[in-house]
Write a protein that holds these residues in place. Structure first.
Motif, PDB file in Angstrom:
ATOM      1  N   ILE A 160       0.849  -1.193   0.000  1.00  0.00           N
ATOM      2  CA  ILE A 160       0.000   0.000   0.000  1.00  0.00           C
ATOM      3  C   ILE A 160       0.883   1.241   0.000  1.00  0.00           C
ATOM      4  CG2 ILE A 160      -1.743   1.281   1.295  1.00  0.00           C
ATOM      5  CD1 ILE A 160      -2.753  -1.330   2.389  1.00  0.00           C
ATOM      6  N   PRO A 161       0.721   2.145  -0.958  1.00  0.00           N
ATOM      7  CA  PRO A 161       1.551   3.369  -0.974  1.00  0.00           C
ATOM      8  C   PRO A 161       1.090   4.352   0.089  1.00  0.00           C
ATOM      9  CG  PRO A 161      -0.031   3.428  -2.753  1.00  0.00           C
ATOM     10  CD  PRO A 161      -0.196   2.079  -2.096  1.00  0.00           C
ATOM     11  N   ASN A 162       1.942   5.295   0.382  1.00  0.00           N
ATOM     12  CA  ASN A 162       1.596   6.343   1.331  1.00  0.00           C
ATOM     13  C   ASN A 162       0.537   7.266   0.730  1.00  0.00           C
ATOM     14  OD1 ASN A 162       3.504   5.405   3.203  1.00  0.00           O
ATOM     15  ND2 ASN A 162       5.132   6.614   2.240  1.00  0.00           N
ATOM     16  N   PRO A 163      -0.357   7.801   1.548  1.00  0.00           N
ATOM     17  CA  PRO A 163      -1.379   8.713   1.009  1.00  0.00           C
ATOM     18  C   PRO A 163      -0.756  10.003   0.509  1.00  0.00           C
ATOM     19  CG  PRO A 163      -1.462   8.672   3.407  1.00  0.00           C
ATOM     20  CD  PRO A 163      -0.510   7.581   3.003  1.00  0.00           C
ATOM     21  N   ILE A 164      -1.337  10.550  -0.538  1.00  0.00           N
ATOM     22  CA  ILE A 164      -0.865  11.814  -1.084  1.00  0.00           C
ATOM     23  C   ILE A 164      -1.506  12.958  -0.312  1.00  0.00           C
ATOM     24  CG2 ILE A 164      -0.497  10.811  -3.357  1.00  0.00           C
ATOM     25  CD1 ILE A 164      -3.116  12.000  -4.260  1.00  0.00           C
ATOM     26  N   PRO A 165      -0.914  14.138  -0.322  1.00  0.00           N
ATOM     27  CA  PRO A 165      -1.494  15.266   0.431  1.00  0.00           C
ATOM     28  C   PRO A 165      -2.872  15.632  -0.094  1.00  0.00           C
ATOM     29  CG  PRO A 165       0.784  15.713  -0.168  1.00  0.00           C
ATOM     30  CD  PRO A 165       0.385  14.479  -0.915  1.00  0.00           C
ATOM     31  N   ALA A 166      -3.746  16.017   0.816  1.00  0.00           N
ATOM     32  CA  ALA A 166      -5.094  16.414   0.437  1.00  0.00           C
ATOM     33  C   ALA A 166      -5.082  17.808  -0.163  1.00  0.00           C
ATOM     34  CB  ALA A 166      -6.019  16.373   1.655  1.00  0.00           C
ATOM     35  N   SER A 167      -6.154  18.159  -0.834  1.00  0.00           N
ATOM     36  CA  SER A 167      -6.272  19.467  -1.456  1.00  0.00           C
ATOM     37  C   SER A 167      -6.338  20.552  -0.392  1.00  0.00           C
ATOM     38  CB  SER A 167      -7.518  19.519  -2.342  1.00  0.00           C
ATOM     39  OG  SER A 167      -7.692  20.796  -2.893  1.00  0.00           O
ATOM     40  N   THR A 168      -5.581  21.627  -0.602  1.00  0.00           N
ATOM     41  CA  THR A 168      -5.569  22.729   0.364  1.00  0.00           C
ATOM     42  C   THR A 168      -6.842  23.548   0.311  1.00  0.00           C
ATOM     43  OG1 THR A 168      -4.396  24.093  -1.257  1.00  0.00           O
ATOM     44  CG2 THR A 168      -3.070  22.891   0.356  1.00  0.00           C
ATOM     45  N   GLY A 169      -7.538  23.524  -0.828  1.00  0.00           N
ATOM     46  CA  GLY A 169      -8.769  24.287  -0.954  1.00  0.00           C
ATOM     47  C   GLY A 169      -8.509  25.752  -1.229  1.00  0.00           C
ATOM     48  N   ASP A 170      -9.574  26.505  -1.181  1.00  0.00           N
ATOM     49  CA  ASP A 170      -9.528  27.939  -1.446  1.00  0.00           C
ATOM     50  C   ASP A 170      -9.495  28.691  -0.120  1.00  0.00           C
ATOM     51  OD1 ASP A 170      -9.601  30.429  -2.466  1.00  0.00           O
ATOM     52  OD2 ASP A 170     -11.620  30.300  -3.315  1.00  0.00           O
ATOM     53  N   TYR A 171      -8.451  29.501   0.096  1.00  0.00           N
ATOM     54  CA  TYR A 171      -8.325  30.222   1.362  1.00  0.00           C
ATOM     55  C   TYR A 171      -9.409  31.292   1.516  1.00  0.00           C
ATOM     56  CZ  TYR A 171      -3.740  28.024   1.657  1.00  0.00           C
ATOM     57  OH  TYR A 171      -2.729  27.111   1.718  1.00  0.00           O
ATOM     58  N   THR A 172      -9.917  31.804   0.413  1.00  0.00           N
ATOM     59  CA  THR A 172     -10.934  32.844   0.504  1.00  0.00           C
ATOM     60  C   THR A 172     -12.286  32.306   0.942  1.00  0.00           C
ATOM     61  OG1 THR A 172     -11.484  32.579  -1.840  1.00  0.00           O
ATOM     62  CG2 THR A 172      -9.773  34.174  -1.272  1.00  0.00           C
ATOM     63  N   SER A 173     -12.511  31.003   0.819  1.00  0.00           N
ATOM     64  CA  SER A 173     -13.792  30.407   1.201  1.00  0.00           C
ATOM     65  C   SER A 173     -13.691  29.663   2.523  1.00  0.00           C
ATOM     66  CB  SER A 173     -14.272  29.453   0.099  1.00  0.00           C
ATOM     67  OG  SER A 173     -13.339  28.398  -0.078  1.00  0.00           O
ATOM     68  N   ALA A 174     -12.758  30.070   3.386  1.00  0.00           N
ATOM     69  CA  ALA A 174     -12.578  29.361   4.649  1.00  0.00           C
ATOM     70  C   ALA A 174     -13.743  29.592   5.595  1.00  0.00           C
ATOM     71  CB  ALA A 174     -11.269  29.808   5.314  1.00  0.00           C
ATOM     72  N   THR A 175     -14.435  30.712   5.449  1.00  0.00           N
ATOM     73  CA  THR A 175     -15.548  31.018   6.342  1.00  0.00           C
ATOM     74  C   THR A 175     -16.894  30.524   5.813  1.00  0.00           C
ATOM     75  OG1 THR A 175     -15.778  33.188   5.291  1.00  0.00           O
ATOM     76  CG2 THR A 175     -14.369  33.040   7.253  1.00  0.00           C
ATOM     77  N   SER A 176     -16.928  30.007   4.594  1.00  0.00           N
ATOM     78  CA  SER A 176     -18.191  29.529   4.037  1.00  0.00           C
ATOM     79  C   SER A 176     -18.482  28.126   4.538  1.00  0.00           C
ATOM     80  CB  SER A 176     -18.144  29.551   2.503  1.00  0.00           C
ATOM     81  OG  SER A 176     -17.089  28.741   2.037  1.00  0.00           O
ATOM     82  N   HIS A 177     -19.734  27.726   4.420  1.00  0.00           N
ATOM     83  CA  HIS A 177     -20.168  26.429   4.933  1.00  0.00           C
ATOM     84  C   HIS A 177     -19.909  25.346   3.895  1.00  0.00           C
ATOM     85  CE1 HIS A 177     -22.523  23.377   6.951  1.00  0.00           C
ATOM     86  NE2 HIS A 177     -23.214  23.195   5.822  1.00  0.00           N
ATOM     87  N   HIS A 178     -19.331  24.262   4.331  1.00  0.00           N
ATOM     88  CA  HIS A 178     -19.094  23.105   3.485  1.00  0.00           C
ATOM     89  C   HIS A 178     -19.548  21.864   4.229  1.00  0.00           C
ATOM     90  CE1 HIS A 178     -16.824  25.215   0.357  1.00  0.00           C
ATOM     91  NE2 HIS A 178     -16.245  25.890   1.335  1.00  0.00           N
ATOM     92  N   SER A 179     -20.112  20.930   3.490  1.00  0.00           N
ATOM     93  CA  SER A 179     -20.586  19.693   4.099  1.00  0.00           C
ATOM     94  C   SER A 179     -19.400  18.824   4.489  1.00  0.00           C
ATOM     95  CB  SER A 179     -21.497  18.942   3.128  1.00  0.00           C
ATOM     96  OG  SER A 179     -21.844  17.680   3.662  1.00  0.00           O
TER      97      SER A 179
END
Length: 469
Positions: free
Chosen positions: A21-40
């Motif tokens: 099993i390979p090591n997991p790759i880094p997850a997506s950093t996302g958008d810093y401008t939408s840090a305060t918005s609601h995400h499921s």
């Protein structure tokens, strides 16, 4: 030559699923401008970070997935597909941390069923319609550059996707300062030597051009050592004024990912210093991708192939695809355009078709896009034509779709093949009756009897069974 013998322990590790099993790759950093918005918290990530593991049904019944301990049957047997991702092999509580992996795996299968090639993204948001109508594959030779030949870095800086340096517009202040301290400040003397070589080449070209204009002998080539300290200091002062040239030198020295900022310095260009402007990089606005632009999702190079129907033969157009209306158009709540989901992705519609689609709200297709259907299972579903697929810098797949237009027969053929034709076969019946009426037998006495009732495609006629859910 005899093969090298392998110890029993090494053979066991080679055949072990746990150590493969390979090591997991880094997850997506996302958008810093939408840090305060609601995400499921249960929303599907843009791309998988863990390996998907499956097991045959005979081993699934006993909980054998090839790990250190069997997985619980209460969880794994309730899944439709035997697909899991292993987050931790053996935690401190001596348990195996896993979760279902059907989301990304089934989305990959649905995307591959579309038979879409991955296209190069648009250089700006206003060019997305051009990319949808005229897609260019990421496997073209002028853009799919993984190995750079000596002297090829400058000529391919607006075409390639792989760079040694970072994309500065996507870095935070802390990341930028750490990158300066670690990778840039120690190369100050090296950068000065780089500028001297470029300045020597510019002076050589200038002296040769002047000699040709004056019909004089061509002077010898200047080297970096021929540049005096006073000349170099004056050149540095000129570079500080000409921000466009300075940015190009820094970008090429550090091999930075391109930025779409050159147009901002056009008013500050120095007189009598011509500059060459190439086409903008497709990765300048949103940054280069974290992996190959195709991401391994599709290796098709062009959509120019013919689909073959089992009854009607070769088709002129690619079949349309059923899409789900995730959020209908509602002017009262500010939703001016419907949100369309296709093959597990949120699709993008063409701008001109968005405007034209607002004029068709009175049609059945327009009502499906502008009203919430609570009676139909899964909501309203509409057929669209899939045009292109691109992958942005964050790893998200963007699928471009458009309305089928006047090609109504394409949608009917797909419905017939899937056994979903609820149109009472009026179109097929009329077409067949018209063809029978226009046929004139050459020899009525030898004319073979023909079936008077047309045969329509359905779930039963295609052998799919009466109940397909």
């Amino acid at each position: 030559m005899a093969a090298r013998s392998v110890s029993p322990g090494a053979a066991l590790l080679r055949s072990s699923r746990m150590f493969s099993i390979p090591n997991p790759i880094p997850a997506s950093t996302g958008d810093y401008t939408s840090a305060t918005s609601h995400h499921s918290p249960t929303a599907t990530a843009p791309y998988p970070t863990y390996l998907t593991i499956t097991t045959p049904s005979t081993s699934r019944i006993t909980g054998d997935w090839g790990f250190k301990r069997p997985l619980p049957l209460r969880t794994t047997t309730k899944q439709t597909y035997p697909l899991v991702r292993l987050r931790q092999m053996d935690s401190t509580e001596h348990i195996t941390d896993f979760q279902t992996a059907s989301d990304h795996t089934m989305t990959l299968k649905k995307f591959q069923a579309l038979n879409l090639p991955i296209s190069v993204p648009s250089a700006s948001a206003s060019d997305r319609d051009i990319v949808a109508r005229h897609p260019r594959s990421v496997f073209e030779e002028d853009g799919d550059i993984t190995e750079i030949e000596p002297g090829q870095a400058v000529s391919t800086e607006n075409k390639r996707w792989k760079f040694k340096g970072p994309w500065l517009a996507g870095m935070t202040d802390g990341e930028f300062n750490r990158w300066l301290e670690k990778s840039v400040r120690s190369r100050r003397s090296e950068f000065q030597e780089y500028l001297k070589k470029i300045y020597a080449a510019e002076l050589t070209e200038e002296q040769r051009s002047q000699a040709l204009r004056d019909n004089l002998p061509i002077p010898p080539k200047l080297e970096a050592d021929d540049i005096t300290e006073a000349q170099f200091i004056d050149h540095l002062r000129d570079l500080r004024v000409d921000r466009l040239v300075l940015f190009r030198h820094v970008s090429r020295f550090l091999d930075l990912a391109p930025l779409t900022t050159e147009s901002q310095f056009l008013t500050n260009m120095m007189v009598n210093r011509p500059q060459k402007f190439d086409r903008e990089s497709p990765y300048g606005e949103n940054g280069p991708p974290v992996t190959h632009p195709s991401a391994g999702l599709s290796y098709l190079r062009t959509p120019s192939f013919i689909d073959n129907h089992p009854i009607y033969g070769a088709q002129k157009y690619h079949p349309v695809v059923k899409a789900r209306v995730l959020k209908p158009r509602n002017m009262a709540t500010g939703v001016h355009e419907p949100v369309i989901g296709i093959a597990g992705f949120v699709a993008d519609r063409l701008v001109d078709q968005r405007i034209f689609g607002r004029q068709q709200q009175s049609t059945p297709r327009g009502r499906a896009l502008s009203s919430l259907d609570l009676e139909q299972n899964g909501g309203s579903k509409v057929y669209f034509k899939v045009d292109s697929a691109t992958i942005d810098s964050s790893g998200k797949v963007r699928i471009g779709i458009s309305d089928p237009g006047s090609n109504r027969a394409n949608e009917l053929v797909v419905k017939e093949l899937l056994g979903e034709d609820d149109m009472k076969n009026e179109v097929y019946s009329n077409a067949i009756q018209d063809s029978f009426a226009t046929q004139i037998p050459r020899n009525p006495g030898l004319q073979t009897p023909q079936r008077t009732a047309p045969i329509y495609g359905s779930k039963e006629s295609y052998g799919l069974g009466a109940d397909l859910s």
